[in-house]
Design a protein around this motif. Sequence first.
Motif, PDB file in Angstrom:
ATOM      1  N   VAL A  61      -3.167 135.420-126.212  1.00 26.69           N
ATOM      2  CA  VAL A  61      -2.510 134.684-127.286  1.00 26.69           C
ATOM      3  C   VAL A  61      -3.490 133.656-127.854  1.00 26.69           C
ATOM      4  O   VAL A  61      -4.111 132.909-127.098  1.00 26.69           O
ATOM      5  CB  VAL A  61      -1.241 133.957-126.777  1.00 26.69           C
ATOM      6  CG1 VAL A  61      -0.602 133.152-127.891  1.00 26.69           C
ATOM      7  CG2 VAL A  61      -0.237 134.943-126.200  1.00 26.69           C
ATOM      8  N   PHE A  62      -3.615 133.648-129.170  1.00 28.49           N
ATOM      9  CA  PHE A  62      -4.434 132.659-129.872  1.00 28.49           C
ATOM     10  C   PHE A  62      -3.503 131.870-130.780  1.00 28.49           C
ATOM     11  O   PHE A  62      -2.676 132.462-131.477  1.00 28.49           O
ATOM     12  CB  PHE A  62      -5.503 133.353-130.726  1.00 28.49           C
ATOM     13  CG  PHE A  62      -6.357 134.325-129.954  1.00 28.49           C
ATOM     14  CD1 PHE A  62      -7.531 133.905-129.355  1.00 28.49           C
ATOM     15  CD2 PHE A  62      -5.979 135.651-129.823  1.00 28.49           C
ATOM     16  CE1 PHE A  62      -8.323 134.804-128.645  1.00 28.49           C
ATOM     17  CE2 PHE A  62      -6.762 136.551-129.128  1.00 28.49           C
ATOM     18  CZ  PHE A  62      -7.934 136.122-128.528  1.00 28.49           C
ATOM     19  N   ALA A  63      -3.625 130.535-130.793  1.00 25.60           N
ATOM     20  CA  ALA A  63      -2.726 129.717-131.620  1.00 25.60           C
ATOM     21  C   ALA A  63      -3.442 128.478-132.133  1.00 25.60           C
ATOM     22  O   ALA A  63      -4.340 127.957-131.461  1.00 25.60           O
ATOM     23  CB  ALA A  63      -1.500 129.297-130.806  1.00 25.60           C
ATOM     24  N   ASP A  64      -3.027 128.025-133.311  1.00 26.42           N
ATOM     25  CA  ASP A  64      -3.564 126.768-133.846  1.00 26.42           C
ATOM     26  C   ASP A  64      -3.155 125.603-132.963  1.00 26.42           C
ATOM     27  O   ASP A  64      -3.920 124.687-132.730  1.00 26.42           O
ATOM     28  CB  ASP A  64      -3.079 126.531-135.278  1.00 26.42           C
ATOM     29  CG  ASP A  64      -3.836 127.382-136.287  1.00 26.42           C
ATOM     30  OD1 ASP A  64      -4.781 128.096-135.892  1.00 26.42           O
ATOM     31  OD2 ASP A  64      -3.475 127.338-137.478  1.00 26.42           O
ATOM     32  N   SER A  65      -1.889 125.633-132.492  1.00 24.38           N
ATOM     33  CA  SER A  65      -1.435 124.584-131.566  1.00 24.38           C
ATOM     34  C   SER A  65      -0.338 125.121-130.656  1.00 24.38           C
ATOM     35  O   SER A  65       0.448 125.974-131.056  1.00 24.38           O
ATOM     36  CB  SER A  65      -0.926 123.352-132.325  1.00 24.38           C
ATOM     37  OG  SER A  65       0.217 123.673-133.068  1.00 24.38           O
ATOM     38  N   ILE A  66      -0.337 124.617-129.412  1.00 24.11           N
ATOM     39  CA  ILE A  66       0.679 124.967-128.410  1.00 24.11           C
ATOM     40  C   ILE A  66       1.169 123.679-127.778  1.00 24.11           C
ATOM     41  O   ILE A  66       0.372 122.828-127.393  1.00 24.11           O
ATOM     42  CB  ILE A  66       0.105 125.900-127.326  1.00 24.11           C
ATOM     43  CG1 ILE A  66      -0.342 127.233-127.951  1.00 24.11           C
ATOM     44  CG2 ILE A  66       1.131 126.152-126.230  1.00 24.11           C
ATOM     45  CD1 ILE A  66      -1.043 128.161-126.984  1.00 24.11           C
ATOM     46  N   GLU A  67       2.500 123.534-127.695  1.00 21.55           N
ATOM     47  CA  GLU A  67       3.107 122.348-127.078  1.00 21.55           C
ATOM     48  C   GLU A  67       3.883 122.751-125.836  1.00 21.55           C
ATOM     49  O   GLU A  67       4.633 123.726-125.855  1.00 21.55           O
ATOM     50  CB  GLU A  67       4.067 121.665-128.053  1.00 21.55           C
ATOM     51  CG  GLU A  67       3.400 121.110-129.288  1.00 21.55           C
ATOM     52  CD  GLU A  67       4.391 120.464-130.244  1.00 21.55           C
ATOM     53  OE1 GLU A  67       5.610 120.506-129.975  1.00 21.55           O
ATOM     54  OE2 GLU A  67       3.945 119.919-131.259  1.00 21.55           O
ATOM     55  N   GLN A  68       3.712 121.970-124.762  1.00 22.41           N
ATOM     56  CA  GLN A  68       4.486 122.166-123.541  1.00 22.41           C
ATOM     57  C   GLN A  68       5.123 120.844-123.150  1.00 22.41           C
ATOM     58  O   GLN A  68       4.513 119.784-123.316  1.00 22.41           O
ATOM     59  CB  GLN A  68       3.596 122.691-122.415  1.00 22.41           C
ATOM     60  CG  GLN A  68       3.133 124.103-122.660  1.00 22.41           C
ATOM     61  CD  GLN A  68       2.325 124.659-121.507  1.00 22.41           C
ATOM     62  OE1 GLN A  68       1.536 123.957-120.886  1.00 22.41           O
ATOM     63  NE2 GLN A  68       2.513 125.940-121.225  1.00 22.41           N
TER      64      GLN A  68
END
Length: 196
Positions: A61-68
Amino acid sequence: MKNKIHQSRIAFILLISIFILNFSCSLKYDETTNAEETNPEFVFTHAKMIRYKKAEESVKVFADSIEQYKDSDQTYAKNVNFITYDDKQKVETEGSCGYVFADSETEVYELYDGIKLYNKAQNTNFFANTLKWNGKTEQLTGGKRDTARIEKDGTVIYGTGFSASGVSKTFNFTGTVSGEIETKDKEQTEQESTQE
């Protein structure tokens, strides 16, 4: 007499004011908002995540932003591209979308905004704006009014109320359906074969 009327009016106004102040306020001051529930614990930008299964890559998975978030199995991602692999490490599905919500505890994954999927094994393209995958039931569903588009071997199908089963490998539409089928007539096929 005027003084008593004046005093009773003041008392009445004070009584109404106290009543309004006590019962019209809708704010709950005794309940505080937990900042950990509304602010992410981790934010990853320009992220790359890899999931392994039996020591082999199963999903990238590639993403500009990831929040946890703290004490939560929920993850949110923006501008996502992903690749899934089969057991032989060959690309199975490639896709992208604007937003992803994932809950690893319930195995529910929701995709939004310009969803594009390509299944290499079945040579099928899929387009939608809303999709929900339930990993426990292996059900993929679209929005009731959202139009999904499937392209395969010259056939294009548009429909609303999309759903698919990962178990039976079938899909259907509960709403309106339309489509296009590209066919080659026999004469055209014969002409092409004689020209070769």
